[in-house]
Design a protein around this motif. Sequence first.
Motif, mmCIF file in Angstrom:
data_model
loop_
_atom_site.group_PDB
_atom_site.id
_atom_site.type_symbol
_atom_site.label_atom_id
_atom_site.label_comp_id
_atom_site.label_asym_id
_atom_site.label_seq_id
_atom_site.Cartn_x
_atom_site.Cartn_y
_atom_site.Cartn_z
ATOM 1 N N THR A 1 0.837 -1.214 0.000
ATOM 2 C CA THR A 1 0.000 0.000 0.000
ATOM 3 C C THR A 1 0.864 1.253 0.000
ATOM 4 O OG1 THR A 1 -0.058 0.080 2.418
ATOM 5 C CG2 THR A 1 -1.783 -1.194 1.307
ATOM 6 N N ALA A 2 2.171 1.056 0.137
ATOM 7 C CA ALA A 2 3.088 2.188 0.142
ATOM 8 C C ALA A 2 4.431 1.738 -0.416
ATOM 9 C CB ALA A 2 3.274 2.730 1.558
ATOM 10 N N VAL A 3 5.179 2.687 -0.973
ATOM 11 C CA VAL A 3 6.499 2.368 -1.520
ATOM 12 C C VAL A 3 7.518 3.368 -0.983
ATOM 13 C CG1 VAL A 3 7.875 2.102 -3.621
ATOM 14 C CG2 VAL A 3 5.453 1.467 -3.634
ATOM 15 N N PHE A 4 8.671 2.823 -0.589
ATOM 16 C CA PHE A 4 9.805 3.683 -0.246
ATOM 17 C C PHE A 4 10.849 3.500 -1.334
ATOM 18 C CE2 PHE A 4 13.822 4.827 1.684
ATOM 19 C CZ PHE A 4 13.501 5.987 2.375
ATOM 20 N N THR A 5 11.269 4.606 -1.964
ATOM 21 C CA THR A 5 12.233 4.494 -3.070
ATOM 22 C C THR A 5 13.605 4.967 -2.618
ATOM 23 O OG1 THR A 5 11.417 6.645 -3.830
ATOM 24 C CG2 THR A 5 10.590 4.708 -4.941
ATOM 25 N N GLY A 6 14.635 4.257 -3.081
ATOM 26 C CA GLY A 6 15.965 4.413 -2.524
ATOM 27 C C GLY A 6 16.805 5.549 -3.078
ATOM 28 N N ASN A 7 16.412 6.142 -4.199
ATOM 29 C CA ASN A 7 17.117 7.350 -4.652
ATOM 30 C C ASN A 7 16.284 8.091 -5.694
ATOM 31 O OD1 ASN A 7 17.648 6.455 -7.329
ATOM 32 N ND2 ASN A 7 19.443 5.363 -6.626
ATOM 33 N N ASN A 8 16.769 9.249 -6.117
ATOM 34 C CA ASN A 8 15.939 10.123 -6.941
ATOM 35 C C ASN A 8 15.561 9.512 -8.284
ATOM 36 O OD1 ASN A 8 18.506 10.246 -7.945
ATOM 37 N ND2 ASN A 8 18.678 12.491 -7.856
ATOM 38 N N ARG A 9 16.467 8.722 -8.855
ATOM 39 C CA ARG A 9 16.119 8.169 -10.154
ATOM 40 C C ARG A 9 15.029 7.120 -10.045
ATOM 41 N NH1 ARG A 9 22.231 7.485 -11.688
ATOM 42 N NH2 ARG A 9 22.181 7.466 -9.401
ATOM 43 N N VAL A 10 15.109 6.331 -9.017
ATOM 44 C CA VAL A 10 14.046 5.355 -8.783
ATOM 45 C C VAL A 10 12.722 6.073 -8.507
ATOM 46 C CG1 VAL A 10 13.238 3.518 -7.262
ATOM 47 C CG2 VAL A 10 15.651 3.626 -7.913
ATOM 48 N N THR A 11 12.809 7.110 -7.695
ATOM 49 C CA THR A 11 11.588 7.838 -7.338
ATOM 50 C C THR A 11 10.865 8.329 -8.584
ATOM 51 O OG1 THR A 11 12.717 8.582 -5.332
ATOM 52 C CG2 THR A 11 10.671 9.704 -5.917
ATOM 53 N N VAL A 12 11.611 8.921 -9.497
ATOM 54 C CA VAL A 12 10.998 9.471 -10.706
ATOM 55 C C VAL A 12 10.237 8.387 -11.461
ATOM 56 C CG1 VAL A 12 11.518 10.413 -12.975
ATOM 57 C CG2 VAL A 12 12.637 11.355 -10.951
ATOM 58 N N THR A 13 10.862 7.250 -11.612
ATOM 59 C CA THR A 13 10.203 6.173 -12.347
ATOM 60 C C THR A 13 8.948 5.698 -11.623
ATOM 61 O OG1 THR A 13 12.362 5.468 -13.155
ATOM 62 C CG2 THR A 13 10.542 3.913 -13.389
ATOM 63 N N VAL A 14 9.063 5.571 -10.308
ATOM 64 C CA VAL A 14 7.911 5.072 -9.544
ATOM 65 C C VAL A 14 6.757 6.083 -9.585
ATOM 66 C CG1 VAL A 14 7.095 4.460 -7.239
ATOM 67 C CG2 VAL A 14 9.280 3.567 -8.073
ATOM 68 N N ILE A 15 7.085 7.343 -9.547
ATOM 69 C CA ILE A 15 6.026 8.363 -9.668
ATOM 70 C C ILE A 15 5.229 8.117 -10.947
ATOM 71 C CG2 ILE A 15 5.562 10.814 -10.076
ATOM 72 C CD1 ILE A 15 7.963 11.452 -8.309
ATOM 73 N N ARG A 16 5.957 7.806 -12.017
ATOM 74 C CA ARG A 16 5.271 7.560 -13.289
ATOM 75 C C ARG A 16 4.347 6.358 -13.186
ATOM 76 N NH1 ARG A 16 10.087 9.843 -15.806
ATOM 77 N NH2 ARG A 16 9.276 11.825 -16.568
#
Lengths: 357, 357
Positions: free
Chosen positions: B265-280
């Motif tokens: 139900t939630a995601v923690f992303t380990g750095n900015n590049r991962v975050t960007v992809t997960v946002i998408r």
Amino acid sequence: MPETARRADRPGDRRPDRRSGNRYGNRPTMKDVAARAGVGLKTVSRVVNGEPGVTPDTERRVQEAIEALGFRRNDSARVLRKGRTASIGLVLEDLADPFYGPLSRAVEEVARAHGALLINGSSAEDPDREQELALALCARRVDGLVIIPAGDDHRYLEPEIRAGVATVFVDRPAGRIDADVVLSDNFGGARDGVAHLIAHGHRRIGFIGDMPRIHTAAERLRGYRAAMEDAGIPVEDAWMSLGGTDPERVRRAAEEMLSGPDPVTAVFTGNNRVTVTVIRVLAALSRPVALVGFDDLELADLLQPGVTVVAQDAAALGRTAAERLFRQLDGTLLAPERIELPTRLVQRGSGEIPPSG
Amino acid sequence: MPETARRADRPGDRRPDRRSGNRYGNRPTMKDVAARAGVGLKTVSRVVNGEPGVTPDTERRVQEAIEALGFRRNDSARVLRKGRTASIGLVLEDLADPFYGPLSRAVEEVARAHGALLINGSSAEDPDREQELALALCARRVDGLVIIPAGDDHRYLEPEIRAGVATVFVDRPAGRIDADVVLSDNFGGARDGVAHLIAHGHRRIGFIGDMPRIHTAAERLRGYRAAMEDAGIPVEDAWMSLGGTDPERVRRAAEEMLSGPDPVTAVFTGNNRVTVTVIRVLAALSRPVALVGFDDLELADLLQPGVTVVAQDAAALGRTAAERLFRQLDGTLLAPERIELPTRLVQRGSGEIPPSG
DNA sequence: CGCGCCGTTGACAACGTTGTCCAGGCTCTA
DNA sequence: TAGAGCCTGGACAACGTTGTCAACGGCGCG
């Protein structure tokens, strides 16, 4: 006293400033390696540089001595002797600006392919600092310079260029000297962006850009004016803000042109920093206002609406400039040239909003 | 052919390697200046370096000669003589990564304050390339090195450090040598970020990070595990993806843990590049999923919802490291130390979404 | 057997600067 | 007016490397 003698036997060396800070005295030199390997100085040089004419056996002895002493060639001395430093300088405006990251990376990539290192510095948009930096790099005898100029008079580089320093300007042209320049098509890009807004029905279009003393800003303003004129729309002074990228200033400018009895229905922003601020202003607004920005933004596609931009290829700018620089160094290149790279309109939504008035 | 002459008028040019490329033979040296000014060599040196003991009249004559010849001191020779180069090297992972822009800028700022130039290069996360770069910088006799390591064995630097090269590692620790290190509190930051999600009611929380061989990635994973353990939540393997930042890979990983009968139900992303992809990925989803990312993003506050992040201060990392490096050079510093800078949780909305399942 | 050639090696100068040291001319003082 | 001391300026070596050139020994060939 095998190697301690190394420093002890120097003659009258009363105040050896240069030794302080180095815990273990100085580094080993080729002479030290030669002594240890029982060979001549030049033989060490040959081994270090992979020159032919050394017996495998001798080479092995030298290698062992190098290993044992932790020898590393002193490139300063090498440069002094050879004349070329295998390094190029990059003077840019701000390393932290996301636009310049890919650009420097591209320059570095090309430099690396030519076996050169990159030395860089930020001018912070200050002409004096640009000059200071560029000349400091010349004093280090970089083989070439890639400059994103802050100033508009580069005659100070003339002696350097005459002396053989390859020089390429990027993003903005050189001032008062004849030099290679690699630019984006700022005029055409801005004109197309504004024309895009016009094509979607807008007539009252605002322009918020940087100070026109910056070449790119002036060109983009020119593009805006050209598009408006092509469409037969007279531009009102109140639609334009040319005062720099300071967020507070940009915010006020945007709010002003968006209020009043006859507000603009669309905004064209002159660079990425302005765009970011304007996005914030528009987000706080109740009615939809169209926006096209110059320069792409990392998350532009994920905003609501996506931000339509005129994208320039920062990496291509850097790559092209660096390649040209190395062609100058090869001697392949003749006359200075001005290269203009195309921009690309990326439609994402914000630029396709119809007029709300 | 006006400008073709530019290269043509070279005089008898048999095989003088070092002269080729320089239209006017070599540059003027202090000797040339001295001859033209009618003074001794050392007097020129004194003028150039602003040393005392020169009559105003003599100084003027020398200055005129310098001007007329376009003389610029050769710093290679100077370095050879003085031992210090007034330049420091920065080895980072990728100049184009927005995280490293502010970091290098901060290092540059400090270097500038100490009158030093910055030479930098990208390792592209390749240990061999890191070593090659660092040693090339040592061969140029940089006074110090700031390294964002790609590899985990830095014994190759031992001879250099012994020889007096100041060395500071940033963002990730050194491997197998004892050296100064400046880090973010990756473990604590990640733990707090995950705890934040838990505090908002989540129990099924995914972690998508970089390969654990990268120290920061391992630490953040450790923080995730710690937060889960603190809350008494057993972690399922299917919730974790540790395979690098390749967008396609990250996308698949995210989609997998978000589908199935029992999705996170939630995601923690380990750095900015991962975050960007997960946002998408999340943007394409119909139901809301909470997200906290490590590293801040430029437009994170403008997205819908705003992206909650664990922000680290890249500039502070760079500044701290560089300052420590210059303190090493001053001799002010004694034993290597490990400095950890705090992170900051920035709540913007995405991290405060309650569980939807 | 002697000559010349080649492959290997090292001595030496040079790159452009700075640190050391000394010379010469000046002023100041006794 | 002589001597001491200061100020200015220059000759010279050294920094660590590479290019040039010559010496050396061994080898093949006549």
